[in-house]
Design a protein around this motif. Structure first.
Motif, mmCIF file in Angstrom:
data_model
loop_
_atom_site.group_PDB
_atom_site.id
_atom_site.type_symbol
_atom_site.label_atom_id
_atom_site.label_comp_id
_atom_site.label_asym_id
_atom_site.label_seq_id
_atom_site.Cartn_x
_atom_site.Cartn_y
_atom_site.Cartn_z
ATOM 1 N N ILE A 38 -10.744 -11.804 2.212
ATOM 2 C CA ILE A 38 -9.961 -11.664 0.983
ATOM 3 C C ILE A 38 -9.088 -10.429 1.164
ATOM 4 O O ILE A 38 -9.567 -9.297 1.109
ATOM 5 C CB ILE A 38 -10.863 -11.554 -0.253
ATOM 6 C CG1 ILE A 38 -11.701 -12.817 -0.379
ATOM 7 C CG2 ILE A 38 -10.023 -11.318 -1.504
ATOM 8 C CD1 ILE A 38 -12.749 -12.768 -1.475
ATOM 9 N N ASN A 39 -7.814 -10.667 1.423
ATOM 10 C CA ASN A 39 -6.886 -9.600 1.780
ATOM 11 C C ASN A 39 -5.932 -9.309 0.637
ATOM 12 O O ASN A 39 -5.709 -10.152 -0.237
ATOM 13 C CB ASN A 39 -6.133 -9.975 3.054
ATOM 14 C CG ASN A 39 -7.075 -10.122 4.222
ATOM 15 O OD1 ASN A 39 -8.075 -9.420 4.316
ATOM 16 N ND2 ASN A 39 -6.767 -11.040 5.117
ATOM 17 N N TYR A 40 -5.356 -8.122 0.657
ATOM 18 C CA TYR A 40 -4.553 -7.636 -0.457
ATOM 19 C C TYR A 40 -3.170 -7.192 0.025
ATOM 20 O O TYR A 40 -3.064 -6.412 0.971
ATOM 21 C CB TYR A 40 -5.287 -6.464 -1.118
ATOM 22 C CG TYR A 40 -4.687 -6.025 -2.416
ATOM 23 C CD1 TYR A 40 -4.943 -6.711 -3.601
ATOM 24 C CD2 TYR A 40 -3.853 -4.925 -2.466
ATOM 25 C CE1 TYR A 40 -4.397 -6.302 -4.797
ATOM 26 C CE2 TYR A 40 -3.299 -4.509 -3.660
ATOM 27 C CZ TYR A 40 -3.563 -5.201 -4.828
ATOM 28 O OH TYR A 40 -3.013 -4.794 -6.009
ATOM 29 N N LEU A 41 -2.164 -7.725 -0.620
ATOM 30 C CA LEU A 41 -0.795 -7.257 -0.414
ATOM 31 C C LEU A 41 -0.585 -6.099 -1.371
ATOM 32 O O LEU A 41 -0.574 -6.286 -2.591
ATOM 33 C CB LEU A 41 0.209 -8.375 -0.697
ATOM 34 C CG LEU A 41 1.669 -7.962 -0.868
ATOM 35 C CD1 LEU A 41 2.215 -7.318 0.395
ATOM 36 C CD2 LEU A 41 2.512 -9.155 -1.280
ATOM 37 N N GLY A 42 -0.462 -4.900 -0.827
ATOM 38 C CA GLY A 42 -0.287 -3.725 -1.669
ATOM 39 C C GLY A 42 1.124 -3.597 -2.190
ATOM 40 O O GLY A 42 1.345 -3.342 -3.369
ATOM 41 N N CYS A 43 2.101 -3.799 -1.311
ATOM 42 C CA CYS A 43 3.489 -3.564 -1.698
ATOM 43 C C CYS A 43 4.409 -4.215 -0.675
ATOM 44 O O CYS A 43 4.145 -4.166 0.531
ATOM 45 C CB CYS A 43 3.738 -2.060 -1.746
ATOM 46 S SG CYS A 43 5.438 -1.573 -2.075
ATOM 47 N N ILE A 44 5.479 -4.815 -1.169
ATOM 48 C CA ILE A 44 6.560 -5.265 -0.304
ATOM 49 C C ILE A 44 7.857 -4.899 -1.018
ATOM 50 O O ILE A 44 7.972 -5.072 -2.229
ATOM 51 C CB ILE A 44 6.476 -6.776 0.018
ATOM 52 C CG1 ILE A 44 7.567 -7.178 1.004
ATOM 53 C CG2 ILE A 44 6.497 -7.614 -1.233
ATOM 54 C CD1 ILE A 44 7.420 -8.593 1.558
ATOM 55 N N PHE A 45 8.786 -4.330 -0.276
ATOM 56 C CA PHE A 45 10.086 -3.997 -0.870
ATOM 57 C C PHE A 45 11.186 -4.211 0.163
ATOM 58 O O PHE A 45 10.973 -4.063 1.360
ATOM 59 C CB PHE A 45 10.114 -2.565 -1.424
ATOM 60 C CG PHE A 45 9.931 -1.498 -0.384
ATOM 61 C CD1 PHE A 45 11.019 -0.905 0.225
ATOM 62 C CD2 PHE A 45 8.653 -1.086 -0.025
ATOM 63 C CE1 PHE A 45 10.843 0.081 1.195
ATOM 64 C CE2 PHE A 45 8.466 -0.100 0.929
ATOM 65 C CZ PHE A 45 9.565 0.484 1.541
ATOM 66 N N ILE A 46 12.339 -4.583 -0.343
ATOM 67 C CA ILE A 46 13.528 -4.851 0.472
ATOM 68 C C ILE A 46 14.701 -4.128 -0.176
ATOM 69 O O ILE A 46 14.823 -4.105 -1.408
ATOM 70 C CB ILE A 46 13.835 -6.373 0.528
ATOM 71 C CG1 ILE A 46 12.661 -7.173 1.074
ATOM 72 C CG2 ILE A 46 15.116 -6.658 1.297
ATOM 73 C CD1 ILE A 46 12.440 -7.074 2.556
ATOM 74 N N SER A 47 15.583 -3.577 0.624
ATOM 75 C CA SER A 47 16.786 -2.919 0.118
ATOM 76 C C SER A 47 17.547 -3.862 -0.810
ATOM 77 O O SER A 47 17.705 -5.050 -0.497
ATOM 78 C CB SER A 47 17.686 -2.522 1.288
ATOM 79 O OG SER A 47 18.949 -2.119 0.828
#
Length: 159
Positions: free
Chosen positions: A80-89
């Protein structure tokens, strides 16, 4: 040419202005012109805390060698994995980068049983990305009446 490479300490200074622009753009779009983001998003503290955490697996997203964003994950032994943050310009948004990055992330962790993440209740664009583009489902809403504190908790079952 989209590239994803491991995040290193020197990337804090490179990604901080990109993160600041990305979060400010989202906040301005949904919160009547206000800048904003999580604590430390605009001075590197967020990246130092969460992207350099010993528990995190973090990446720099680049296009033709130019950094355009980042992503951090928390990979667990239980699948069970967690995406903490994703950001793109902001200048690279709505061009399919996020979806391609997420597809690549999923391919890197084929033993994942379930992905989890959360996103601000005000960010309709994030809801569209996670739910309609990446296949997550909303499983809980915290503080549903508060646009600043409210969060959508999301899950994607893989197996």
């Amino acid at each position: 040419m989209l590239e994803i490479r491991k995040f290193i300490r020197e990337d804090v200074d490179i990604l901080t202005p990109i993160m600041k622009d990305a979060f400010n753009e989202d906040s301005r779009m949904h919160l009547n012109g206000k800048d904003g983001g999580p604590k430390g998003y605009d001075n590197g503290d967020f990246l130092r805390k969460w992207f350099l955490s010993p528990r995190a697996t973090a990446f720099v997203i680049s296009d033709e060698g130019k950094p355009i964003g980042g992503v951090n994950l928390f990979i667990n032994d239980n699948g069970i994995n967690y995406l903490g943050c994703i950001f793109i310009s902001p200048e690279c948004e709505n061009k399919g980068y996020g979806q391609r990055v997420w597809s690549h992330i999923e391919s890197l962790y084929p033993d994942t049983i379930e992905w989890r993440t959360e996103t601000p209740i005000f960010s309709k664009r994030n809801h569209n990305f996670y739910i309609n583009k990446c296949g997550f489902a909303c499983i809980h809403i915290t503080n549903p009446k508060d646009p600043l504190k409210g969060q959508y908790q999301l899950r994607k079952i893989m197996k």
